[in-house]
Design an enzyme around this catalytic site. Structure first.
Site, PDB file in Angstrom:
ATOM      1  N   HIS A 111      59.342 -12.190  62.825  1.00  0.00           N
ATOM      2  CA  HIS A 111      59.513 -12.523  61.403  1.00  0.00           C
ATOM      3  C   HIS A 111      60.817 -13.281  61.141  1.00  0.00           C
ATOM      4  CE1 HIS A 111      56.579  -9.041  60.333  1.00  0.00           C
ATOM      5  NE2 HIS A 111      55.951 -10.104  60.729  1.00  0.00           N
ATOM      6  N   CYS A 141      70.747 -30.025  53.713  1.00  0.00           N
ATOM      7  CA  CYS A 141      70.696 -30.536  55.093  1.00  0.00           C
ATOM      8  C   CYS A 141      71.623 -31.736  55.260  1.00  0.00           C
ATOM      9  CB  CYS A 141      69.273 -30.950  55.432  1.00  0.00           C
ATOM     10  SG  CYS A 141      69.139 -31.721  57.055  1.00  0.00           S
TER      11      CYS A 141
HETATM   12  C1  BV8 Z   1      50.160 -13.818  57.748  1.00  0.00           C
HETATM   13  C2  BV8 Z   1      60.558 -10.781  56.924  1.00  0.00           C
HETATM   14  C3  BV8 Z   1      48.546 -15.500  58.252  1.00  0.00           C
HETATM   15  C4  BV8 Z   1      61.112 -10.832  55.549  1.00  0.00           C
HETATM   16  C5  BV8 Z   1      58.404  -9.672  56.718  1.00  0.00           C
HETATM   17  C6  BV8 Z   1      45.266  -8.182  56.719  1.00  0.00           C
HETATM   18  C7  BV8 Z   1      45.058  -7.182  55.815  1.00  0.00           C
HETATM   19  C8  BV8 Z   1      45.835  -7.143  54.624  1.00  0.00           C
HETATM   20  C9  BV8 Z   1      46.836  -8.096  54.359  1.00  0.00           C
HETATM   21  C10 BV8 Z   1      47.042  -9.065  55.262  1.00  0.00           C
HETATM   22  C11 BV8 Z   1      46.255  -9.132  56.428  1.00  0.00           C
HETATM   23  N1  BV8 Z   1      46.684 -10.195  57.131  1.00  0.00           N
HETATM   24  C12 BV8 Z   1      47.697 -10.815  56.448  1.00  0.00           C
HETATM   25  C13 BV8 Z   1      47.935 -10.133  55.302  1.00  0.00           C
HETATM   26  C14 BV8 Z   1      48.963 -10.477  54.343  1.00  0.00           C
HETATM   27  C15 BV8 Z   1      50.349  -9.935  54.714  1.00  0.00           C
HETATM   28  C16 BV8 Z   1      50.322  -8.432  54.758  1.00  0.00           C
HETATM   29  O1  BV8 Z   1      50.195  -7.818  55.800  1.00  0.00           O
HETATM   30  N2  BV8 Z   1      50.485  -7.864  53.554  1.00  0.00           N
HETATM   31  C17 BV8 Z   1      50.564  -6.374  53.469  1.00  0.00           C
HETATM   32  C18 BV8 Z   1      51.623  -6.035  52.453  1.00  0.00           C
HETATM   33  C19 BV8 Z   1      49.245  -5.791  53.133  1.00  0.00           C
HETATM   34  N3  BV8 Z   1      50.822 -10.477  55.983  1.00  0.00           N
HETATM   35  C20 BV8 Z   1      51.410 -11.705  55.965  1.00  0.00           C
HETATM   36  O2  BV8 Z   1      51.568 -12.380  54.977  1.00  0.00           O
HETATM   37  C21 BV8 Z   1      51.904 -12.209  57.317  1.00  0.00           C
HETATM   38  N4  BV8 Z   1      51.461 -13.555  57.533  1.00  0.00           N
HETATM   39  O3  BV8 Z   1      49.325 -12.949  57.773  1.00  0.00           O
HETATM   40  O4  BV8 Z   1      49.924 -15.156  57.978  1.00  0.00           O
HETATM   41  C22 BV8 Z   1      48.328 -15.479  59.722  1.00  0.00           C
HETATM   42  C23 BV8 Z   1      48.769 -14.468  60.575  1.00  0.00           C
HETATM   43  C24 BV8 Z   1      48.490 -14.512  61.958  1.00  0.00           C
HETATM   44  C25 BV8 Z   1      47.831 -15.554  62.472  1.00  0.00           C
HETATM   45  C26 BV8 Z   1      47.387 -16.584  61.586  1.00  0.00           C
HETATM   46  C27 BV8 Z   1      47.651 -16.521  60.214  1.00  0.00           C
HETATM   47  C28 BV8 Z   1      53.441 -12.303  57.360  1.00  0.00           C
HETATM   48  C29 BV8 Z   1      54.075 -10.997  57.184  1.00  0.00           C
HETATM   49  C30 BV8 Z   1      55.585 -11.096  57.445  1.00  0.00           C
HETATM   50  C31 BV8 Z   1      56.373 -10.990  56.155  1.00  0.00           C
HETATM   51  N5  BV8 Z   1      57.806 -10.832  56.450  1.00  0.00           N
HETATM   52  N6  BV8 Z   1      59.727  -9.588  57.046  1.00  0.00           N
HETATM   53  C32 BV8 Z   1      62.354  -9.973  55.394  1.00  0.00           C
HETATM   54  O5  BV8 Z   1      62.700  -9.200  56.291  1.00  0.00           O
HETATM   55  O6  BV8 Z   1      62.953 -10.082  54.345  1.00  0.00           O
HETATM   56  S1  BV8 Z   1      57.446  -8.229  56.701  1.00  0.00           S
HETATM   57  C33 BV8 Z   1      58.573  -6.885  56.596  1.00  0.00           C
HETATM   58  O7  BV8 Z   1      57.839  -5.796  56.093  1.00  0.00           O
HETATM   59  C34 BV8 Z   1      59.079  -6.387  57.930  1.00  0.00           C
HETATM   60  O8  BV8 Z   1      59.462  -7.411  58.788  1.00  0.00           O
HETATM   61  C35 BV8 Z   1      57.896  -5.587  58.462  1.00  0.00           C
HETATM   62  O9  BV8 Z   1      57.024  -6.404  59.151  1.00  0.00           O
HETATM   63  C36 BV8 Z   1      57.199  -5.149  57.193  1.00  0.00           C
HETATM   64  C37 BV8 Z   1      57.184  -3.680  56.986  1.00  0.00           C
HETATM   65  O10 BV8 Z   1      58.340  -3.130  57.214  1.00  0.00           O
HETATM   66  P1  BV8 Z   1      58.604  -1.951  58.309  1.00  0.00           P
HETATM   67  O11 BV8 Z   1      59.463  -2.568  59.317  1.00  0.00           O
HETATM   68  O12 BV8 Z   1      57.374  -1.277  58.753  1.00  0.00           O
HETATM   69  O13 BV8 Z   1      59.454  -1.020  57.358  1.00  0.00           O
HETATM   70  P2  BV8 Z   1      58.936   0.005  56.236  1.00  0.00           P
HETATM   71  O14 BV8 Z   1      60.053   0.180  55.287  1.00  0.00           O
HETATM   72  O15 BV8 Z   1      57.621  -0.348  55.718  1.00  0.00           O
HETATM   73  O16 BV8 Z   1      58.748   1.347  57.095  1.00  0.00           O
HETATM   74  C38 BV8 Z   1      59.877   1.892  57.742  1.00  0.00           C
HETATM   75  C39 BV8 Z   1      59.337   2.869  58.742  1.00  0.00           C
HETATM   76  O17 BV8 Z   1      60.440   3.380  59.490  1.00  0.00           O
HETATM   77  C40 BV8 Z   1      58.627   4.056  58.088  1.00  0.00           C
HETATM   78  O18 BV8 Z   1      57.390   4.263  58.769  1.00  0.00           O
HETATM   79  C41 BV8 Z   1      59.582   5.235  58.351  1.00  0.00           C
HETATM   80  O19 BV8 Z   1      58.884   6.434  58.634  1.00  0.00           O
HETATM   81  C42 BV8 Z   1      60.291   4.779  59.614  1.00  0.00           C
HETATM   82  N7  BV8 Z   1      61.643   5.355  59.776  1.00  0.00           N
HETATM   83  C43 BV8 Z   1      62.530   5.683  58.807  1.00  0.00           C
HETATM   84  N8  BV8 Z   1      63.665   6.187  59.388  1.00  0.00           N
HETATM   85  C44 BV8 Z   1      63.462   6.159  60.744  1.00  0.00           C
HETATM   86  C45 BV8 Z   1      62.179   5.603  60.996  1.00  0.00           C
HETATM   87  N9  BV8 Z   1      61.686   5.420  62.237  1.00  0.00           N
HETATM   88  C46 BV8 Z   1      62.477   5.833  63.293  1.00  0.00           C
HETATM   89  N10 BV8 Z   1      63.730   6.367  63.128  1.00  0.00           N
HETATM   90  C47 BV8 Z   1      64.237   6.545  61.877  1.00  0.00           C
HETATM   91  N11 BV8 Z   1      65.448   7.095  61.736  1.00  0.00           N
HETATM   92 ZN    ZN Z   2      66.801 -32.101  56.967  1.00  0.00          ZN
END
Ligand code: BV8
Ligand code: ZN
Length: 231
Positions: A111, A141
């Site tokens: 990402h 740029c």
């Molecule tokens: C795409 C950068 C087309 C930005 C990020 C299928 C079904 C439904 C929807 C979709 C689908 N396919 C695509 C979609 C749309 C969308 C999507 O998934 N939407 C969701 C909301 C439903 N996906 C996209 O748009 C992706 N692009 O699909 O393009 C494509 C793809 C492939 C091939 C051809 C075409 C792009 C998605 C990327 C967006 N950018 N990040 C930034 O950082 O600002 S996503 C961002 O959120 C993160 O990078 C990560 O990926 C995501 C979720 O975050 P997590 O890391 O899981 O964190 P979260 O807070 O959710 O959870 C924390 C976890 O840690 C918890 O489980 C907790 O229990 C745990 N934890 C807490 N403390 C600890 C711990 N674990 C261990 N130790 C601890 N101490």
């Molecule tokens: Zn440029």
């Protein structure tokens, strides 16, 4: 996790592995998405609507990442990479550089990286630790004068080097997933690809992810507590 010399370990990490380094996760309480709505700061539409707000958000992320230190979980992964060498691949959803600062070498940021920017026209990523918080400071740029944006994959954009990731998944014999809620695709789908190939899949985190059913093994606990003993 029993690893033989023939094993190839694919590791996927999320925001949870950096939580104990003081970096906010997305969904957790006080998560990033509490302060900002995804569609306000992490979509191409948000960028076109208000680049100043987007740059303020990622400038905050840069400051936070600069102030953070790698933790025992990052260090445990760097140590196992050292042992497994090419039989190790680390794919992270995180845009911070704590894996590299812990000593990890084979890290792929699917990402993007918070310390890289790119021109919207030239599209060549370059290192950038700058913070831009006012309209007057927004980076342009030097080559073509177009706007410079964070080199981050936003929602609706294709993650980086998906072919390379699937190639590594094809060759892996073990999948370890750490600290991700399993709610964002395509990353949340990797465990399904792995299961279809019959490789052993393990999740580490304090709570079950939303794709928990797909894992062979779930080890509940903070990454810094579980990983050092696991690897
Ligand atoms: C795409 C950068 C087309 C930005 C990020 C299928 C079904 C439904 C929807 C979709 C689908 N396919 C695509 C979609 C749309 C969308 C999507 O998934 N939407 C969701 C909301 C439903 N996906 C996209 O748009 C992706 N692009 O699909 O393009 C494509 C793809 C492939 C091939 C051809 C075409 C792009 C998605 C990327 C967006 N950018 N990040 C930034 O950082 O600002 S996503 C961002 O959120 C993160 O990078 C990560 O990926 C995501 C979720 O975050 P997590 O890391 O899981 O964190 P979260 O807070 O959710 O959870 C924390 C976890 O840690 C918890 O489980 C907790 O229990 C745990 N934890 C807490 N403390 C600890 C711990 N674990 C261990 N130790 C601890 N101490
Ligand atoms: Zn440029």
């Amino acid at each position: 996790m029993i690893l033989t010399p023939h094993d190839r370990l694919f590791v996927l990490t999320g925001a949870g592995i950096s939580a104990e380094s003081g970096l906010a996760t997305f969904r957790g309480s006080g998560g990033l998405w509490n302060g900002y709505r995804v569609d306000q700061v992490a979509t191409p539409e948000a960028w076109h609507a208000d680049p100043e707000l987007v740059w303020r958000f990622y400038s905050m992320r840069r400051r936070d990442a600069l102030a953070a230190q790698p933790n025992a979980a990052h260090l445990a992964l760097a140590k196992i990479e050292h042992k497994l060498a090419n039989n190790f691949y680390l794919c992270t959803q995180n845009v911070d550089d704590l894996h590299e600062r812990a000593g990890s070498l084979r890290v792929h940021h699917m990402h993007g990286s918070v310390f890289q920017s790119r021109c919207v026209q030239c599209r060549v990523p370059f290192p950038d630790q700058g913070v831009y918080e006012t309209a007057a400071e927004l980076p342009m740029c030097p080559e073509c004068g177009e706007a410079v944006r964070p080199h981050i994959v936003w929602f609706g954009e294709i993650p980086l080097d998906m072919d390379g990731i699937y190639r590594e998944l094809e060759q892996a014999t073990r999948l370890l997933v750490v600290g991700t809620s399993g709610s964002v695709y395509p990353a949340a789908g990797f465990v399904h690809v792995a299961s279809q190939r019959g490789i052993h899949t393990v999740y580490v985190g304090p709570e079950e992810p939303s794709n928990a059913d797909a894992f062979d093994e779930i080890i509940l606990g903070p990454a810094t507590t579980v990983l050092p003993g696991l690897l």
